[in-house]
Design a protein around this motif. Structure first.
Motif, short mmCIF file in Angstrom:
data_model
loop_
_atom_site.label_atom_id
_atom_site.label_comp_id
_atom_site.label_asym_id
_atom_site.label_seq_id
_atom_site.Cartn_x
_atom_site.Cartn_y
_atom_site.Cartn_z
N SER A 81 4.82 1.09 21.15
CA SER A 81 4.62 -0.19 20.48
C SER A 81 5.85 -1.08 20.65
N GLN A 82 5.62 -2.39 20.59
CA GLN A 82 6.74 -3.33 20.68
C GLN A 82 7.73 -3.07 19.55
N GLN A 83 7.23 -2.74 18.36
CA GLN A 83 8.12 -2.48 17.23
C GLN A 83 8.99 -1.26 17.48
N ALA A 84 8.42 -0.23 18.10
CA ALA A 84 9.21 0.97 18.41
C ALA A 84 10.32 0.65 19.41
N VAL A 85 10.02 -0.21 20.39
CA VAL A 85 11.04 -0.64 21.35
C VAL A 85 12.14 -1.38 20.60
N ALA A 86 11.75 -2.32 19.74
CA ALA A 86 12.73 -3.10 18.97
C ALA A 86 13.59 -2.19 18.12
N ASP A 87 12.98 -1.26 17.43
CA ASP A 87 13.73 -0.34 16.57
C ASP A 87 14.69 0.51 17.39
N GLY A 88 14.23 1.00 18.54
CA GLY A 88 15.07 1.86 19.38
C GLY A 88 16.28 1.14 19.94
N LEU A 89 16.14 -0.17 20.18
CA LEU A 89 17.24 -0.94 20.76
C LEU A 89 18.07 -1.69 19.72
N GLY A 90 17.62 -1.65 18.47
CA GLY A 90 18.33 -2.38 17.43
C GLY A 90 18.14 -3.89 17.56
N LEU A 91 16.98 -4.30 18.05
CA LEU A 91 16.67 -5.73 18.24
C LEU A 91 15.54 -6.13 17.32
N ASP A 92 15.37 -7.44 17.13
CA ASP A 92 14.21 -7.89 16.37
C ASP A 92 13.02 -7.97 17.31
N LYS A 93 11.83 -7.95 16.70
CA LYS A 93 10.60 -7.89 17.48
C LYS A 93 10.42 -9.12 18.36
N SER A 94 10.87 -10.29 17.90
CA SER A 94 10.69 -11.50 18.72
C SER A 94 11.55 -11.46 19.98
N SER A 95 12.75 -10.87 19.90
CA SER A 95 13.59 -10.72 21.09
C SER A 95 12.91 -9.81 22.11
N VAL A 96 12.37 -8.72 21.62
CA VAL A 96 11.68 -7.78 22.51
C VAL A 96 10.44 -8.44 23.10
N SER A 97 9.74 -9.21 22.30
CA SER A 97 8.54 -9.91 22.79
C SER A 97 8.88 -10.85 23.94
N ARG A 98 9.97 -11.59 23.83
CA ARG A 98 10.39 -12.49 24.93
C ARG A 98 10.71 -11.70 26.19
N ARG A 99 11.41 -10.59 26.06
CA ARG A 99 11.77 -9.77 27.21
C ARG A 99 10.53 -9.15 27.85
N LEU A 100 9.59 -8.74 27.02
CA LEU A 100 8.36 -8.15 27.56
C LEU A 100 7.52 -9.18 28.30
N LYS A 101 7.52 -10.41 27.83
CA LYS A 101 6.81 -11.48 28.55
C LYS A 101 7.42 -11.67 29.94
N GLU A 102 8.75 -11.66 30.00
CA GLU A 102 9.44 -11.78 31.29
C GLU A 102 9.06 -10.61 32.20
N ALA A 103 9.10 -9.40 31.64
CA ALA A 103 8.80 -8.20 32.44
C ALA A 103 7.33 -8.18 32.86
N ALA A 104 6.43 -8.61 31.99
CA ALA A 104 5.00 -8.62 32.33
C ALA A 104 4.73 -9.64 33.44
N ALA A 105 5.40 -10.78 33.39
CA ALA A 105 5.20 -11.81 34.41
C ALA A 105 5.62 -11.32 35.79
N LEU A 106 6.58 -10.41 35.82
CA LEU A 106 7.06 -9.84 37.08
C LEU A 106 6.29 -8.57 37.47
N GLY A 107 5.35 -8.15 36.64
CA GLY A 107 4.55 -6.96 36.94
C GLY A 107 5.25 -5.66 36.60
N PHE A 108 6.28 -5.71 35.74
CA PHE A 108 7.04 -4.50 35.41
C PHE A 108 6.46 -3.73 34.23
N VAL A 109 5.66 -4.38 33.40
CA VAL A 109 5.03 -3.73 32.25
C VAL A 109 3.62 -4.26 32.08
#
Length: 166
Positions: A81-109
């Protein structure tokens, strides 16, 4: 070449012995060493992030922050889950969401609605994402070349004991 200490040795950091504003006086070198460690860690983090970011962007188009999120998804067989990623990295969910959008646009996730919760998304890494992690790992290893492995391992273990897994 000997690197000068970041701060001069002092017996008291607080301007008054009473420390009425809540600061604690540093009465020994341990406090000063802690301050030097913190300042060095901040400088290291900033410089390493900046160098890694520039190299990752040049070679793969992702930022160092996105590389960190990809690393949290390293196991390709497990959606997380996005929340598990955020918790594991010590980030807020919105920061992780922005990074995942970048990664998804490049086909990485891939990001899909979670089967266990309508309010969560499940994130999985793709083969291209694994390749991006491998590239990032190699770039990071090159940046760290010259650092004694045993010293790095000892410092990492000490920092984990004290701050990450107390």
């Amino acid at each position: 070449m000997v690197t000068p200490p970041i701060v001069a040795r002092a017996t008291v950091v607080c301007p008054t012995d009473a420390c009425q504003h809540g600061a604690v006086p540093l009465a020994d070198d341990h406090g000063v060493e802690a301050l030097e460690l913190w300042l060095a860690a901040r400088a290291l983090s900033s410089r390493l992030e900046s160098r890694l970011d520039a190299q990752l962007r040049a070679h793969s188009g992702i930022s160092a922050a996105t590389y960190a999120v990809l690393c949290a998804l390293r196991r390709p067989d497990d959606a997380i889950s996005q929340q598990a990623v955020a918790d594991g990295l010590g980030l807020d969910k919105s920061s992780v969401s922005r990074r995942l959008k970048e990664a998804a646009a490049l086909g990485f996730v891939t990001v899909e609605p979670s089967t266990s919760s309508r309010r969560e998304n499940a994130v999985s890494i793709t083969a291209a994402g694994i390749a991006a992690i491998d590239l990032g790992d190699r770039l990071l290893a090159e940046l760290a070349r010259g650092i004694d492995a045993a010293e790095a391992r000892g410092l990492t273990e000490a920092l984990h004991r004290q701050f990450i897994d107390p």
